[in-house]
Scaffold this active site. Structure first.
Site, PDB file in Angstrom:
ATOM      1  N   SER A  51       4.540  -9.124   1.083  1.00  0.00           N
ATOM      2  CA  SER A  51       3.068  -8.953   1.661  1.00  0.00           C
ATOM      3  C   SER A  51       2.182 -10.263   1.001  1.00  0.00           C
ATOM      4  O   SER A  51       1.613 -10.783   2.804  1.00  0.00           O
ATOM      5  CB  SER A  51       2.421  -7.844   1.355  1.00  0.00           C
ATOM      6  OG  SER A  51       2.806  -7.027   1.806  1.00  0.00           O
ATOM      7  N   THR A  70       1.339   0.604  -2.217  1.00  0.00           N
ATOM      8  CA  THR A  70       2.862   0.125  -1.573  1.00  0.00           C
ATOM      9  C   THR A  70       2.795   1.032  -2.752  1.00  0.00           C
ATOM     10  O   THR A  70       2.286   2.268  -3.336  1.00  0.00           O
ATOM     11  CB  THR A  70       3.674  -0.556  -1.524  1.00  0.00           C
ATOM     12  OG1 THR A  70       4.693  -0.468  -1.377  1.00  0.00           O
ATOM     13  CG2 THR A  70       3.585  -1.435  -3.025  1.00  0.00           C
ATOM     14  N   LYS A  76       0.481   5.499  -2.408  1.00  0.00           N
ATOM     15  CA  LYS A  76       0.152   5.432  -1.161  1.00  0.00           C
ATOM     16  C   LYS A  76      -0.945   7.212  -0.755  1.00  0.00           C
ATOM     17  O   LYS A  76      -1.904   7.332   0.175  1.00  0.00           O
ATOM     18  CB  LYS A  76       0.548   5.375   0.668  1.00  0.00           C
ATOM     19  CG  LYS A  76       1.446   4.134   0.107  1.00  0.00           C
ATOM     20  CD  LYS A  76       3.375   3.846   1.191  1.00  0.00           C
ATOM     21  CE  LYS A  76       2.421   3.037   1.798  1.00  0.00           C
ATOM     22  NZ  LYS A  76       3.711   2.772   2.608  1.00  0.00           N
ATOM     23  N   ASP A  79       0.940   1.401   8.240  1.00  0.00           N
ATOM     24  CA  ASP A  79       2.098   1.796   8.812  1.00  0.00           C
ATOM     25  C   ASP A  79       2.803   2.298  10.552  1.00  0.00           C
ATOM     26  O   ASP A  79       3.977   1.853  11.142  1.00  0.00           O
ATOM     27  CB  ASP A  79       2.767   2.574   7.756  1.00  0.00           C
ATOM     28  CG  ASP A  79       2.532   1.935   6.389  1.00  0.00           C
ATOM     29  OD1 ASP A  79       3.123   0.561   6.570  1.00  0.00           O
ATOM     30  OD2 ASP A  79       2.617   2.666   5.504  1.00  0.00           O
ATOM     31  N   GLY A  93       7.605   9.239   2.340  1.00  0.00           N
ATOM     32  CA  GLY A  93       6.747   8.807   2.185  1.00  0.00           C
ATOM     33  C   GLY A  93       6.336   8.270   3.983  1.00  0.00           C
ATOM     34  O   GLY A  93       5.574   7.707   4.898  1.00  0.00           O
ATOM     35  N   GLY A 109      13.851  -3.647   9.262  1.00  0.00           N
ATOM     36  CA  GLY A 109      11.728  -2.210   9.062  1.00  0.00           C
ATOM     37  C   GLY A 109      11.120  -4.050   8.636  1.00  0.00           C
ATOM     38  O   GLY A 109       9.850  -3.922   8.960  1.00  0.00           O
TER      39      GLY A 109
END
Ligand code: ATR
Length: 267
Positions: A18, A62, A66, A102, A129, A234
């Site tokens: 990130s 994260t 969450k 997301d 999650g 992803g």
């Protein structure tokens, strides 16, 4: 104008990409800002949130926080509330507003591969999650069937109930060894990420396979095993959840070059 402060909180965060994505977006937009990571223990969570509330303009969340973050919010976006998971918080005058970006990353992944979920038989692997925004997204379509495979079958059953999913069956992981065909298969687990995928896979997809795991330099263990042409990992989801967070924090709309960002992530 004083610099904007953004960060990621979670545990662990040491391998997170990130900061690379966000600092590239900061460079790209020429904003006066920075993005760092805080690895936070469960005990310190509350005091960190107070600190961020006073000193930061927004943050990403994260695993494993969450859901926990929701108790600390002043407001929550409707979709994040439905999903019951928040990965993006905007801070305005010390107020915390929670979002789930997301789901935007998931939407952009299917759109990029031109995959429409109407009238499709879909299989989800996992019930943690990452499965929650996916189910919320799939519920926007007139899918034909939405089955879930999970090690703990009761957790898959709970998800079906929570999201009121129709036309659905749940199965244990052994189901992956059967000769069954779906249109679309999505892996939401982190199974085998540090080695090989350990479960027998005979199940096949006709149209698309999406693995939420990602690797920068090679295929994920799951995608190596299924070896299907129309598949993706992803990375796109990761990038677009970051882009959407950045847009929310800064009230802007971004045009990005995916290839360029993936290069930055490798950098
Ligand atoms: P969360 O995303 O909620 O933090 P997680 O513990 O990371 O949850 O697990 C995400 C998913 O990966 C779950 O579906 C989990 O299966 P269980 O519900 O049975 O725990 C699955 N998972 C993680 N490690 C696994 C493994 N080694 N074998 C099989 N499934 C696994």
């Amino acid at each position: 104008m004083s610099p904007k402060n953004y960060c990621l909180i979670g545990h662990p965060v040491n391998h997170s990409l990130s900061p690379k994505i966000h600092n590239y977006l900061i460079y790209h937009t020429k904003l006066n800002a920075g993005y760092i990571c805080f690895d936070i223990s469960d005990n310190d969570f509350g005091s960190y949130i107070n600190f961020l509330r006073k000193n930061f303009d927004g943050f990403n969340v994260t695993v494993p926080y969450k859901e926990k973050i929701i108790n600390y919010l002043d407001e929550i976006d409707f979709e994040a509330d439905n999903i019951n998971a928040v990965n993006c918080v905007k801070i305005i005058d010390g107020k915390l507003i929670g979002f789930n970006t997301d789901i935007y990353g998931i939407r952009k992944t299917f759109e990029k591969y031109d995959v429409n979920l109407d009238h499709k038989n879909i299989l989800i692997i996992g019930s943690g999650g990452a499965a929650k925004p996916l189910i919320q997204y799939i519920k926007n379509f007139k899918y034909s069937k939405l089955d879930i495979v999970n090690r703990t079958v009761s957790k898959a059953g709970n998800l079906i109930k929570k999201f009121d999913v129709k036309k659905s069956d749940v199965f244990p992981l052994e189901y992956l060894g059967k000769n069954v065909i779906y249109d679309i298969i999505i892996n939401t687990t982190s199974i085998g990420l540090k080695g090989e995928w350990p479960y027998k896979m005979n199940i096949k997809a006709k149209e698309f396979i999406f693995d939420m795991q990602y690797k920068l330099e090679s295929k994920t263990p799951f995608l190596s095993l299924v070896n299907f042409d129309k598949s993706c990992d992803g990375k796109i989801m990761l990038i677009y959840q970051a882009v959407k967070s950045f847009e929310i924090w800064n009230n802007i709309s971004l045009q990005i070059d995916l290839i360029n960002i993936i290069e930055q992530m490798r950098g």
